[in-house]
Write an enzyme that holds these catalytic residues in place. Sequence first.
Site, mmCIF file in Angstrom:
data_model
loop_
_atom_site.group_PDB
_atom_site.id
_atom_site.type_symbol
_atom_site.label_atom_id
_atom_site.label_comp_id
_atom_site.label_asym_id
_atom_site.label_seq_id
_atom_site.Cartn_x
_atom_site.Cartn_y
_atom_site.Cartn_z
ATOM 1 N N ASN A 170 0.862 -1.189 0.000
ATOM 2 C CA ASN A 170 0.000 0.000 0.000
ATOM 3 C C ASN A 170 0.897 1.238 0.000
ATOM 4 O O ASN A 170 1.447 1.607 1.030
ATOM 5 C CB ASN A 170 -0.901 -0.032 1.245
ATOM 6 C CG ASN A 170 -1.762 1.217 1.345
ATOM 7 O OD1 ASN A 170 -1.944 1.944 0.359
ATOM 8 N ND2 ASN A 170 -2.300 1.462 2.531
ATOM 9 N N LYS A 182 0.081 4.283 -0.410
ATOM 10 C CA LYS A 182 -0.574 5.497 0.104
ATOM 11 C C LYS A 182 -0.337 6.668 -0.870
ATOM 12 O O LYS A 182 -0.327 6.443 -2.077
ATOM 13 C CB LYS A 182 -0.087 5.798 1.525
ATOM 14 C CG LYS A 182 -0.145 4.545 2.404
ATOM 15 C CD LYS A 182 0.023 4.791 3.863
ATOM 16 C CE LYS A 182 -0.029 3.462 4.590
ATOM 17 N NZ LYS A 182 -0.069 3.581 6.030
ATOM 18 N N HIS A 238 -9.588 1.430 4.601
ATOM 19 C CA HIS A 238 -8.295 1.605 5.279
ATOM 20 C C HIS A 238 -8.463 2.605 6.423
ATOM 21 O O HIS A 238 -9.240 3.558 6.312
ATOM 22 C CB HIS A 238 -7.239 2.101 4.285
ATOM 23 C CG HIS A 238 -5.863 2.084 4.875
ATOM 24 N ND1 HIS A 238 -5.405 3.091 5.683
ATOM 25 C CD2 HIS A 238 -4.873 1.152 4.823
ATOM 26 C CE1 HIS A 238 -4.176 2.778 6.094
ATOM 27 N NE2 HIS A 238 -3.844 1.607 5.583
ATOM 28 N N GLU A 277 -6.775 5.014 7.424
ATOM 29 C CA GLU A 277 -6.561 6.436 7.113
ATOM 30 C C GLU A 277 -7.802 7.036 6.469
ATOM 31 O O GLU A 277 -8.094 8.216 6.648
ATOM 32 C CB GLU A 277 -5.309 6.598 6.234
ATOM 33 C CG GLU A 277 -4.054 6.441 7.091
ATOM 34 C CD GLU A 277 -2.904 5.724 6.417
ATOM 35 O OE1 GLU A 277 -2.870 5.657 5.181
ATOM 36 O OE2 GLU A 277 -2.025 5.222 7.146
ATOM 37 N N GLU A 309 -5.804 -4.605 10.868
ATOM 38 C CA GLU A 309 -4.783 -3.585 11.057
ATOM 39 C C GLU A 309 -5.108 -2.725 12.273
ATOM 40 O O GLU A 309 -5.911 -1.782 12.163
ATOM 41 C CB GLU A 309 -4.747 -2.666 9.841
ATOM 42 C CG GLU A 309 -4.467 -3.387 8.561
ATOM 43 C CD GLU A 309 -3.877 -2.434 7.553
ATOM 44 O OE1 GLU A 309 -2.679 -2.553 7.281
ATOM 45 O OE2 GLU A 309 -4.598 -1.539 7.081
ATOM 46 N N GLY A 357 2.154 2.683 10.820
ATOM 47 C CA GLY A 357 3.100 3.788 10.643
ATOM 48 C C GLY A 357 3.766 4.249 11.925
ATOM 49 O O GLY A 357 4.250 5.373 12.005
ATOM 50 N N SER A 363 3.125 -1.579 10.647
ATOM 51 C CA SER A 363 4.571 -1.556 10.906
ATOM 52 C C SER A 363 5.271 -2.882 10.585
ATOM 53 O O SER A 363 6.188 -3.299 11.294
ATOM 54 C CB SER A 363 4.846 -1.143 12.354
ATOM 55 O OG SER A 363 4.381 0.170 12.594
ATOM 56 N N GLY A 406 2.782 -0.931 4.412
ATOM 57 C CA GLY A 406 2.733 0.463 3.993
ATOM 58 C C GLY A 406 4.145 0.995 3.763
ATOM 59 O O GLY A 406 4.761 0.756 2.722
ATOM 60 N N GLY A 407 4.669 1.709 4.755
ATOM 61 C CA GLY A 407 5.965 2.379 4.653
ATOM 62 C C GLY A 407 7.069 1.524 4.040
ATOM 63 O O GLY A 407 7.790 1.978 3.134
HETATM 64 P P1 PGA Z 1 2.631 0.699 7.717
HETATM 65 O O1 PGA Z 1 1.188 0.866 7.045
HETATM 66 O O2 PGA Z 1 3.186 -0.599 7.209
HETATM 67 O O3 PGA Z 1 3.394 1.900 7.255
HETATM 68 O O4 PGA Z 1 2.412 0.654 9.195
HETATM 69 C C1 PGA Z 1 0.316 -0.200 7.045
HETATM 70 C C2 PGA Z 1 -0.959 0.158 6.363
HETATM 71 O O5 PGA Z 1 -1.020 0.846 5.354
HETATM 72 O O6 PGA Z 1 -1.980 -0.261 6.825
#
Ligand code: PGA
Length: 245
Positions: free
Chosen positions: A7, A9, A95, A97, A164, A170, A207, A228-229
Amino acid sequence: MKIIVANWKMNPQKGSEAVRLFDSVSKAVLKLKNFNLIFCPPFVWLNSISQKFKKSKNIFLGAQDVFWETKGAFTGEISAGMLKSFGCKYIIVGHSERRWIIGETNQIINKKLAAVLNSGLIPILAVGEKNRDQNFLEFLKNQLEESLGDLSADKIKKIIIAYEPVWAIGTDVPDKPEDTITAVNFIRRFLKEKYGVNNISVLYGGSVNSKNVFEFLKQPEIDGALVGGASLDAKEFTKILKIVS
Ligand code: PGA
Protein backbone atom coordinates in the site's frame (compact mmCIF):
# COMPACT_ATOMS: atom_id res chain seq x y z
CA MET A 1 0.24 -19.17 -0.53
CA LYS A 2 0.66 -15.95 1.43
CA ILE A 3 -0.73 -12.63 0.18
CA ILE A 4 1.37 -9.47 0.37
CA VAL A 5 -0.20 -6.08 -0.30
CA ALA A 6 2.01 -3.06 -1.00
CA ASN A 7 0.00 0.00 0.00
CA TRP A 8 1.93 2.99 -1.30
CA LYS A 9 -0.57 5.50 0.10
CA MET A 10 0.07 9.04 -1.30
CA ASN A 11 3.56 8.10 -2.59
CA PRO A 12 5.81 8.39 -4.58
CA GLN A 13 5.46 11.98 -5.75
CA LYS A 14 6.44 11.39 -9.37
CA GLY A 15 5.23 8.91 -11.96
CA SER A 16 8.80 8.08 -12.93
CA GLU A 17 9.61 7.16 -9.32
CA ALA A 18 6.50 4.98 -9.11
CA VAL A 19 7.48 3.09 -12.25
CA ARG A 20 11.05 2.70 -10.98
CA LEU A 21 9.85 1.30 -7.66
CA PHE A 22 7.47 -1.09 -9.38
CA ASP A 23 10.16 -2.19 -11.84
CA SER A 24 12.85 -2.86 -9.31
CA VAL A 25 10.62 -4.82 -6.93
CA SER A 26 8.87 -6.83 -9.62
CA LYS A 27 12.17 -7.73 -11.27
CA ALA A 28 13.78 -8.74 -7.99
CA VAL A 29 10.93 -11.05 -7.07
CA LEU A 30 10.25 -12.53 -10.49
CA LYS A 31 11.58 -15.94 -9.55
CA LEU A 32 10.33 -16.01 -5.97
CA LYS A 33 7.43 -18.26 -5.08
CA ASN A 34 4.86 -18.89 -2.38
CA PHE A 35 3.16 -15.52 -2.36
CA ASN A 36 0.80 -13.36 -4.36
CA LEU A 37 1.91 -9.75 -4.48
CA ILE A 38 -0.58 -6.93 -4.93
CA PHE A 39 0.73 -3.43 -5.74
CA CYS A 40 -1.64 -0.63 -4.73
CA PRO A 41 -0.21 2.63 -6.12
CA PRO A 42 -2.08 5.96 -6.10
CA PHE A 43 -4.76 6.19 -8.83
CA VAL A 44 -2.71 8.60 -10.94
CA TRP A 45 0.18 6.13 -11.35
CA LEU A 46 -2.01 3.14 -12.23
CA ASN A 47 -1.87 3.83 -15.93
CA SER A 48 1.91 3.98 -16.25
CA ILE A 49 2.33 0.94 -14.03
CA SER A 50 -0.32 -1.08 -15.82
CA GLN A 51 1.54 -0.50 -19.09
CA LYS A 52 4.66 -2.07 -17.55
CA PHE A 53 2.72 -5.00 -16.21
CA LYS A 54 3.82 -8.22 -17.78
CA LYS A 55 1.67 -11.27 -17.49
CA SER A 56 2.68 -12.76 -14.21
CA LYS A 57 1.12 -15.49 -12.16
CA ASN A 58 1.75 -13.90 -8.81
CA ILE A 59 1.88 -10.12 -9.25
CA PHE A 60 -1.35 -8.13 -9.35
CA LEU A 61 -2.50 -4.55 -9.47
CA GLY A 62 -4.83 -3.04 -6.89
CA ALA A 63 -6.24 0.32 -5.85
CA GLN A 64 -6.37 2.01 -2.47
CA ASP A 65 -9.97 3.17 -2.60
CA VAL A 66 -13.05 3.40 -4.82
CA PHE A 67 -16.40 5.16 -5.05
CA TRP A 68 -19.61 3.17 -4.65
CA GLU A 69 -21.52 4.41 -7.71
CA THR A 70 -20.75 3.14 -11.21
CA LYS A 71 -20.86 6.49 -13.06
CA GLY A 72 -22.31 9.97 -13.09
CA ALA A 73 -22.04 13.32 -11.35
CA PHE A 74 -19.62 12.49 -8.53
CA THR A 75 -16.83 15.03 -8.84
CA GLY A 76 -13.42 13.66 -8.02
CA GLU A 77 -14.52 10.06 -7.60
CA ILE A 78 -13.40 6.88 -9.36
CA SER A 79 -15.52 3.79 -10.00
CA ALA A 80 -14.66 0.12 -9.67
CA GLY A 81 -15.30 -0.27 -13.40
CA MET A 82 -12.66 2.39 -14.20
CA LEU A 83 -10.16 0.64 -11.96
CA LYS A 84 -10.95 -2.68 -13.59
CA SER A 85 -10.23 -1.18 -16.99
CA PHE A 86 -6.70 -0.33 -15.77
CA GLY A 87 -6.18 -3.95 -14.85
CA CYS A 88 -6.86 -3.72 -11.12
CA LYS A 89 -8.00 -6.98 -9.53
CA TYR A 90 -8.13 -5.86 -5.91
CA ILE A 91 -9.31 -2.75 -4.10
CA ILE A 92 -8.55 -1.82 -0.50
CA VAL A 93 -11.73 -0.67 1.22
CA GLY A 94 -11.96 0.96 4.63
CA HIS A 95 -8.30 1.60 5.28
CA SER A 96 -7.91 3.25 8.67
CA GLU A 97 -6.56 6.44 7.11
CA ARG A 98 -9.81 6.74 5.17
CA ARG A 99 -11.87 5.92 8.21
CA TRP A 100 -10.12 8.21 10.66
CA ILE A 101 -8.70 11.04 8.52
CA ILE A 102 -11.31 11.30 5.75
CA GLY A 103 -14.22 10.24 7.97
CA GLU A 104 -15.51 7.17 6.15
CA THR A 105 -18.16 5.32 8.13
CA ASN A 106 -18.93 1.62 8.19
CA GLN A 107 -22.05 2.44 6.14
CA ILE A 108 -19.96 4.05 3.40
CA ILE A 109 -17.56 1.13 3.50
CA ASN A 110 -20.48 -1.27 3.10
CA LYS A 111 -21.56 0.51 -0.10
CA LYS A 112 -17.99 0.41 -1.42
CA LEU A 113 -17.69 -3.31 -0.69
CA ALA A 114 -20.91 -3.97 -2.61
CA ALA A 115 -19.66 -1.89 -5.55
CA VAL A 116 -16.33 -3.72 -5.72
CA LEU A 117 -17.99 -7.13 -5.51
CA ASN A 118 -20.58 -6.20 -8.14
CA SER A 119 -17.81 -5.22 -10.51
CA GLY A 120 -16.17 -8.62 -10.08
CA LEU A 121 -13.11 -7.28 -8.26
CA ILE A 122 -11.87 -8.46 -4.88
CA PRO A 123 -12.13 -6.11 -1.91
CA ILE A 124 -9.46 -6.08 0.78
CA LEU A 125 -11.49 -4.92 3.76
CA ALA A 126 -9.38 -3.25 6.44
CA VAL A 127 -10.58 -3.38 10.03
CA GLY A 128 -8.83 -2.63 13.30
CA GLU A 129 -9.30 -1.09 16.69
CA LYS A 130 -8.06 2.38 17.56
CA ASN A 131 -7.04 1.33 21.05
CA ARG A 132 -6.03 -2.02 22.42
CA ASP A 133 -8.24 -2.11 25.51
CA GLN A 134 -10.41 -4.84 26.97
CA ASN A 135 -13.19 -4.04 24.47
CA PHE A 136 -11.14 -4.34 21.31
CA LEU A 137 -12.73 -7.55 20.09
CA GLU A 138 -16.18 -6.04 20.60
CA PHE A 139 -15.04 -3.02 18.56
CA LEU A 140 -13.87 -5.31 15.77
CA LYS A 141 -17.14 -7.21 15.80
CA ASN A 142 -19.12 -4.02 15.40
CA GLN A 143 -16.86 -2.76 12.59
CA LEU A 144 -17.21 -6.05 10.73
CA GLU A 145 -20.94 -6.32 11.30
CA GLU A 146 -21.67 -2.82 10.04
CA SER A 147 -19.16 -2.90 7.18
CA LEU A 148 -20.47 -6.22 5.87
CA GLY A 149 -24.09 -5.19 6.47
CA ASP A 150 -26.47 -7.36 4.49
CA LEU A 151 -23.96 -8.68 1.97
CA SER A 152 -24.71 -12.32 1.18
CA ALA A 153 -22.47 -15.12 2.39
CA ASP A 154 -21.56 -15.80 -1.24
CA LYS A 155 -20.21 -12.26 -1.57
CA ILE A 156 -18.50 -12.20 1.81
CA LYS A 157 -16.61 -15.38 0.88
CA LYS A 158 -14.73 -13.42 -1.78
CA ILE A 159 -13.47 -10.68 0.55
CA ILE A 160 -9.93 -10.60 1.96
CA ILE A 161 -9.79 -9.11 5.46
CA ALA A 162 -6.80 -7.05 6.59
CA TYR A 163 -6.61 -6.83 10.36
CA GLU A 164 -4.78 -3.59 11.06
CA PRO A 165 -4.77 -2.19 14.58
CA VAL A 166 -4.76 1.57 14.04
CA TRP A 167 -2.16 2.19 16.75
CA ALA A 168 0.28 -0.10 14.92
CA ILE A 169 0.10 1.65 11.53
CA GLY A 170 3.10 3.79 10.64
CA THR A 171 4.31 3.82 14.25
CA ASP A 172 7.10 1.23 14.28
CA VAL A 173 5.13 -0.47 17.03
CA PRO A 174 3.79 -3.66 15.48
CA ASP A 175 1.28 -5.88 17.22
CA LYS A 176 2.52 -8.97 19.05
CA PRO A 177 1.93 -11.97 16.78
CA GLU A 178 0.15 -13.84 19.60
CA ASP A 179 -2.32 -10.96 19.97
CA THR A 180 -2.78 -10.81 16.20
CA ILE A 181 -3.69 -14.49 16.29
CA THR A 182 -6.35 -13.77 18.95
CA ALA A 183 -7.86 -11.07 16.72
CA VAL A 184 -7.61 -13.13 13.54
CA ASN A 185 -9.23 -16.17 15.18
CA PHE A 186 -11.96 -13.94 16.54
CA ILE A 187 -12.64 -12.50 13.06
CA ARG A 188 -12.82 -15.99 11.54
CA ARG A 189 -15.12 -17.28 14.28
CA PHE A 190 -17.42 -14.28 13.89
CA LEU A 191 -17.67 -14.71 10.10
CA LYS A 192 -18.43 -18.38 10.53
CA GLU A 193 -21.04 -17.95 13.25
CA LYS A 194 -22.83 -14.96 11.75
CA TYR A 195 -22.60 -15.66 8.00
CA GLY A 196 -21.56 -19.31 7.77
CA VAL A 197 -18.42 -18.25 5.90
CA ASN A 198 -15.29 -20.39 6.25
CA ASN A 199 -11.77 -20.15 4.93
CA ILE A 200 -11.61 -16.42 4.55
CA SER A 201 -8.10 -14.96 4.12
CA VAL A 202 -7.04 -12.66 6.95
CA LEU A 203 -3.89 -10.55 6.65
CA TYR A 204 -2.04 -8.51 9.26
CA GLY A 205 -0.98 -4.88 8.73
CA GLY A 206 0.83 -2.34 10.91
CA SER A 207 4.57 -1.56 10.91
CA VAL A 208 5.52 -4.74 9.07
CA ASN A 209 9.20 -4.79 8.08
CA SER A 210 11.97 -7.27 7.27
CA LYS A 211 12.72 -7.74 10.97
CA ASN A 212 9.25 -8.80 12.05
CA VAL A 213 7.57 -10.24 8.94
CA PHE A 214 8.73 -13.79 9.62
CA GLU A 215 7.23 -13.82 13.13
CA PHE A 216 3.83 -12.89 11.70
CA LEU A 217 3.82 -14.99 8.57
CA LYS A 218 5.15 -18.19 10.11
CA GLN A 219 1.80 -18.36 11.93
CA PRO A 220 -0.59 -20.51 9.88
CA GLU A 221 -3.49 -18.33 11.06
CA ILE A 222 -2.06 -15.23 9.33
CA ASP A 223 -2.50 -15.40 5.56
CA GLY A 224 -0.30 -12.47 4.63
CA ALA A 225 0.62 -8.87 5.28
CA LEU A 226 -0.43 -5.40 4.22
CA VAL A 227 2.73 -3.33 4.08
CA GLY A 228 2.73 0.46 3.99
CA GLY A 229 5.96 2.38 4.65
CA ALA A 230 8.31 -0.55 4.04
CA SER A 231 6.81 -1.18 0.59
CA LEU A 232 8.19 2.18 -0.62
CA ASP A 233 11.79 1.12 -0.13
CA ALA A 234 12.65 -1.29 -2.96
CA LYS A 235 15.53 -2.90 -1.05
CA GLU A 236 13.65 -3.36 2.19
CA PHE A 237 10.53 -4.58 0.44
CA THR A 238 12.49 -7.08 -1.64
CA LYS A 239 14.04 -8.35 1.58
CA ILE A 240 10.57 -8.83 3.04
CA LEU A 241 9.43 -10.74 -0.03
CA LYS A 242 12.48 -12.99 0.06
CA ILE A 243 11.70 -13.85 3.66
CA VAL A 244 8.07 -14.56 2.79
CA SER A 245 9.16 -16.74 -0.11
P1 PGA B 1 2.63 0.70 7.72
O1 PGA B 1 1.19 0.87 7.04
O2 PGA B 1 3.19 -0.60 7.21
O3 PGA B 1 3.39 1.90 7.25
O4 PGA B 1 2.41 0.65 9.19
C1 PGA B 1 0.32 -0.20 7.04
C2 PGA B 1 -0.96 0.16 6.36
O5 PGA B 1 -1.02 0.85 5.35
O6 PGA B 1 -1.98 -0.26 6.82
